[in-house]
Structure formats: C-alpha cells, structure tokens
Design a protein around this motif. Structure first.
Motif, PDB file in Angstrom:
ATOM      1  N   GLN A 133     -53.455 -89.091  21.595  1.00 39.28           N
ATOM      2  CA  GLN A 133     -54.830 -88.673  21.312  1.00 39.28           C
ATOM      3  C   GLN A 133     -55.059 -87.230  21.745  1.00 39.28           C
ATOM      4  OE1 GLN A 133     -57.631 -91.446  23.011  1.00 39.28           O
ATOM      5  NE2 GLN A 133     -56.636 -93.219  22.072  1.00 39.28           N
ATOM      6  N   ALA A 136     -53.507 -84.983  19.185  1.00 36.47           N
ATOM      7  CA  ALA A 136     -54.353 -84.930  17.991  1.00 36.47           C
ATOM      8  C   ALA A 136     -55.587 -84.067  18.229  1.00 36.47           C
ATOM      9  CB  ALA A 136     -54.757 -86.346  17.580  1.00 36.47           C
ATOM     10  N   LYS A 137     -56.171 -84.182  19.438  1.00 39.65           N
ATOM     11  CA  LYS A 137     -57.366 -83.387  19.749  1.00 39.65           C
ATOM     12  C   LYS A 137     -57.034 -81.897  19.793  1.00 39.65           C
ATOM     13  CE  LYS A 137     -60.661 -85.015  20.552  1.00 39.65           C
ATOM     14  NZ  LYS A 137     -61.807 -85.358  19.668  1.00 39.65           N
ATOM     15  N   ASN A 139     -54.605 -80.410  18.186  1.00 45.44           N
ATOM     16  CA  ASN A 139     -54.364 -79.958  16.812  1.00 45.44           C
ATOM     17  C   ASN A 139     -55.667 -79.795  16.040  1.00 45.44           C
ATOM     18  OD1 ASN A 139     -51.601 -79.927  17.202  1.00 45.44           O
ATOM     19  ND2 ASN A 139     -51.298 -82.002  16.415  1.00 45.44           N
ATOM     20  N   GLN A 140     -56.626 -80.676  16.313  1.00 45.07           N
ATOM     21  CA  GLN A 140     -57.927 -80.542  15.659  1.00 45.07           C
ATOM     22  C   GLN A 140     -58.609 -79.243  16.070  1.00 45.07           C
ATOM     23  OE1 GLN A 140     -61.072 -83.223  16.936  1.00 45.07           O
ATOM     24  NE2 GLN A 140     -61.808 -83.437  14.833  1.00 45.07           N
ATOM     25  N   ILE A 141     -58.549 -78.929  17.365  1.00 45.70           N
ATOM     26  CA  ILE A 141     -59.151 -77.688  17.839  1.00 45.70           C
ATOM     27  C   ILE A 141     -58.489 -76.486  17.182  1.00 45.70           C
ATOM     28  CG2 ILE A 141     -59.461 -76.209  19.869  1.00 45.70           C
ATOM     29  CD1 ILE A 141     -59.721 -78.800  21.520  1.00 45.70           C
ATOM     30  N   ARG A 142     -57.160 -76.487  17.127  1.00 50.56           N
ATOM     31  CA  ARG A 142     -56.436 -75.371  16.507  1.00 50.56           C
ATOM     32  C   ARG A 142     -56.831 -75.204  15.039  1.00 50.56           C
ATOM     33  NH1 ARG A 142     -52.093 -73.914  19.744  1.00 50.56           N
ATOM     34  NH2 ARG A 142     -51.575 -75.427  21.373  1.00 50.56           N
ATOM     35  N   GLY A 143     -56.932 -76.330  14.325  1.00 46.74           N
ATOM     36  CA  GLY A 143     -57.290 -76.243  12.910  1.00 46.74           C
ATOM     37  C   GLY A 143     -58.700 -75.736  12.692  1.00 46.74           C
ATOM     38  N   LEU A 144     -59.639 -76.186  13.532  1.00 50.94           N
ATOM     39  CA  LEU A 144     -61.035 -75.772  13.348  1.00 50.94           C
ATOM     40  C   LEU A 144     -61.260 -74.301  13.690  1.00 50.94           C
ATOM     41  CD1 LEU A 144     -62.839 -78.940  14.730  1.00 50.94           C
ATOM     42  CD2 LEU A 144     -62.716 -78.200  12.357  1.00 50.94           C
ATOM     43  N   LEU A 185     -65.500 -80.507  22.158  1.00 50.44           N
ATOM     44  CA  LEU A 185     -64.067 -80.756  22.004  1.00 50.44           C
ATOM     45  C   LEU A 185     -63.310 -80.409  23.282  1.00 50.44           C
ATOM     46  CD1 LEU A 185     -63.471 -79.396  18.384  1.00 50.44           C
ATOM     47  CD2 LEU A 185     -63.468 -81.787  19.117  1.00 50.44           C
ATOM     48  N   ASP A 188     -63.761 -83.217  25.596  1.00 49.23           N
ATOM     49  CA  ASP A 188     -62.879 -84.326  25.207  1.00 49.23           C
ATOM     50  C   ASP A 188     -61.463 -84.090  25.709  1.00 49.23           C
ATOM     51  OD1 ASP A 188     -65.024 -85.455  23.923  1.00 49.23           O
ATOM     52  OD2 ASP A 188     -64.431 -84.769  21.925  1.00 49.23           O
TER      53      ASP A 188
END
Length: 345
Positions: A133, A136-137, A139-144, A185, A188
């Motif tokens: 998790q 994934a979090k 990677n989400q931050i990097r993408g956003l 984020l 999180d």
C-alpha cells in the motif's frame, strides 16, 4: 459403525463429511452447520481416527480443535485432492475426494500450525500488505505531482524529504486545492510508515524472545524478518523429512520434465511460500555482493559457483542452501557451523 477415516469439506457455514471403515466402505455421509458438525463427528467417529481437510481458510483452526478431541488430523493441499474428484464437483464429492486422497500411502500433508505460528504469519502478512500500500501511495503521489510539472526523485526516502518542500514552495505551480490533497496524501504516507515501523519492531521483539529465531539469525543473509518468517514456517521442523523438502516447499528447487531415462531440469518452480522465498533470495543477494575478501568455506563455494554460473543462479543456489541449513538447525536443534555450511545438507 467403525469409521477410521473421514474427509471433511469445510466452508463458511455448511460442512460436508464422508466417513469410511477399514474396508473403505462408506459408513457416513452428512451435511452439517458450522455449529453442529464437530459434535456430530465426535458422536459418530471414535478418537484416534484420521480426519482430513483441504489446507485452506480456517483449516488450521479446525485442525487444532480436532486434535484437542484426540483425532489425527491430515491437511492436504487442494491440488493434491483435485485428481480424486469424480465427475461433477460439489461439496459432497469434495469430501469423498479428500477421504480417498488420505488413503494413498505416499500422500503429502501440510502440518497444522500452532497459534504462535499463525500469530507470526499474520504479522508478516499484514506488514507485507502495508508495504504494498505504501508503494502504491508513493507511486500515486509521483503520478499526480508529475501532472504539475514536478518530477519526484528516485527512492521512497527522497520522496519523504521532497513532500514538505513541495507543500511550502509557493512558486512551484501547485494550486491551493491540490496542496490540500497533497497534504492528505503525505499524511497517508506517514501513517503507513508508522504502521510498518510498529509491526517491524513487534516482529524484531518476538525474534529476541524466540531462541529458534535467534539461532537462525546466525545464518548468513538472515536478519530478524527472515528469521521470524522461517521460525513461523518451520515450527519444530518435523513437518519436513529433510532440508530439500523444505526448500522445495518454498519453490527454490528446479522443475523437472524428464522422460525416457533422461533427466531434464528446468528453472526453479516458484511454488509454495513466495514471501519467504523472496526474503531468502534478497538475503542471498546481499551475501553475494559482499563475498569478496572472505575465505571461509561458504564464501569459497559461493565465489566458485558465481565464476561458473550467472549471478542470479548463484543467488538462488545460496537461498536454497540457506533454507536447507535453516531446517537442519531447527530439526536437529543444532548451532550454525561455518565449516559445514558449504557441504550439502
């Protein structure tokens, strides 16, 4: 009615049973609710009989309950039961197939886990899920943030340090609305870090109190996480006849496709416990990276193997050897001897 063997198809609410006598004649078939099947079995089946179940969810709990009542419990992997399923599949047929699979003299069984072993396994599984998790979090931050023209540095530690700077930099193009989202984020990510740290500390503390795990930590490439996982998987080591069987259960032995008297070995099977296999392979990779300059027997064996084979082959070979040595230490209640480490186990 002299029942000596019972196959049980366990489920969430409804349990099917199939019992036979010493002549393999069916003596009992039934369908019971979760709250009644154990009492029904106790009334009809004498203590000492063999009770078989598939090794699946809740099977280790029921195995312990049956052992308390004096039964000999056999847990069988589901893929070993499947060949004995006749015609169409249903719960009653599954119970019969389990009962028949138990009758085979060379059937392989899964050792029921103790509560302590399940506690260890649960801690590792929860930690591993939280690590996933967190990845994934991140990677989400990097993408956003990438959509706002900000390139995140490589590494989770670098990302942690970059987040406060992004939030405080008023000229980096982030809108106020996105800063609120990004701050959430970051919270999180910190929460996941704290949960993982707490679980890691708990596992480390349990290793310090476990003499078997402390003994396993004397192996090269085995730290607290690996020692704890190995201790939970091995128990007293009696579930495996030899070290190779334990290594095979982790998927660290080659697959085989032989015929006509010609042996053909393929890549490692990758069957069994992928988590422990991963820990052992990572530990072996660290040992191989620092093997230069060492002159003990294991290091000489490893350097010789690495000079002839690909580095990944040498890494998996060392992981295999570590698993075998771990079994020997636990099963024989022995201590690690560097002079014997390079020998076959």
């Amino acid at each position: 009615m002299n029942i000596i063997r019972v196959g049980v198809d366990i489920a969430k609410s409804v349990f099917h049973v199939h019992g036979v006598d010493r002549h393999d004649q069916t003596q009992w078939q039934g369908k019971y609710s979760r709250n009644k099947w154990l009492d029904a079995l106790s009334r009809k089946v004498p203590a000492g009989a063999e009770i078989g179940m598939e090794a699946c969810a809740s099977s280790h709990y029921w195995a312990r309950e049956l052992q308390k009542r004096g039964y000999c419990v056999r847990l069988i992997a589901a893929h070993f039961v499947k060949p004995y399923v006749k015609s169409n599949k249903n719960d009653r047929v599954d119970a019969e197939a389990i009962c028949e699979a138990m009758s085979r003299p060379n059937m392989r069984y899964v050792a029921p886990k103790t509560v302590a072993q399940q506690d260890i396994q649960a801690a590792h599984r929860i930690r591993e899920e939280l690590v996933g998790q967190r990845t994934a979090k991140a990677n989400q931050i990097r993408g956003l943030v990438g959509e706002y023209g900000i390139v995140a540095p490589v590494g989770i530690q670098q990302l942690r340090r970059a987040l406060p700077r992004w939030l405080e930099d008023a000229g980096n193009g982030l809108s106020d609305s996105f800063r609120v989202l990004l701050n959430g984020l970051a919270d999180d990510l910190r929460y996941l870090d704290d949960r993982i740290t707490t679980l890691t500390e708990g596992i480390t503390d349990s290793v310090n109190q476990d003499p078997v795990a402390r003994r396993l930590m004397t192996l090269r490439g085995v730290g607290p996480m690996t020692a704890s996982a190995l201790s939970g998987a091995l128990g007293d080591g009696r579930a495996f006849r030899r070290g190779r069987d334990f290594a095979a259960s982790l998927g660290l032995t080659p697959k085989q496709h032989s015929t006509g008297g010609r042996d053909r070995l393929l890549g490692i099977s990758k069957r069994g416990d992928s988590y422990i296999r991963k820990l052992l392979v990572h530990g072996a990779r660290a040992v191989l990276r620092h093997v230069d300059g060492k002159d003990d027997g294991l290091s000489r064996w490893l350097k010789g193997l690495a000079s002839r084979k690909h580095v990944n082959v040498a890494t998996v070979a060392l992981a295999n050897k570590t698993a075998r040595i771990a079994w020997a230490l636990v099963h024989n209640e022995a201590t690690y001897d560097e002079n014997l480490a390079a020998a076959c186990v």
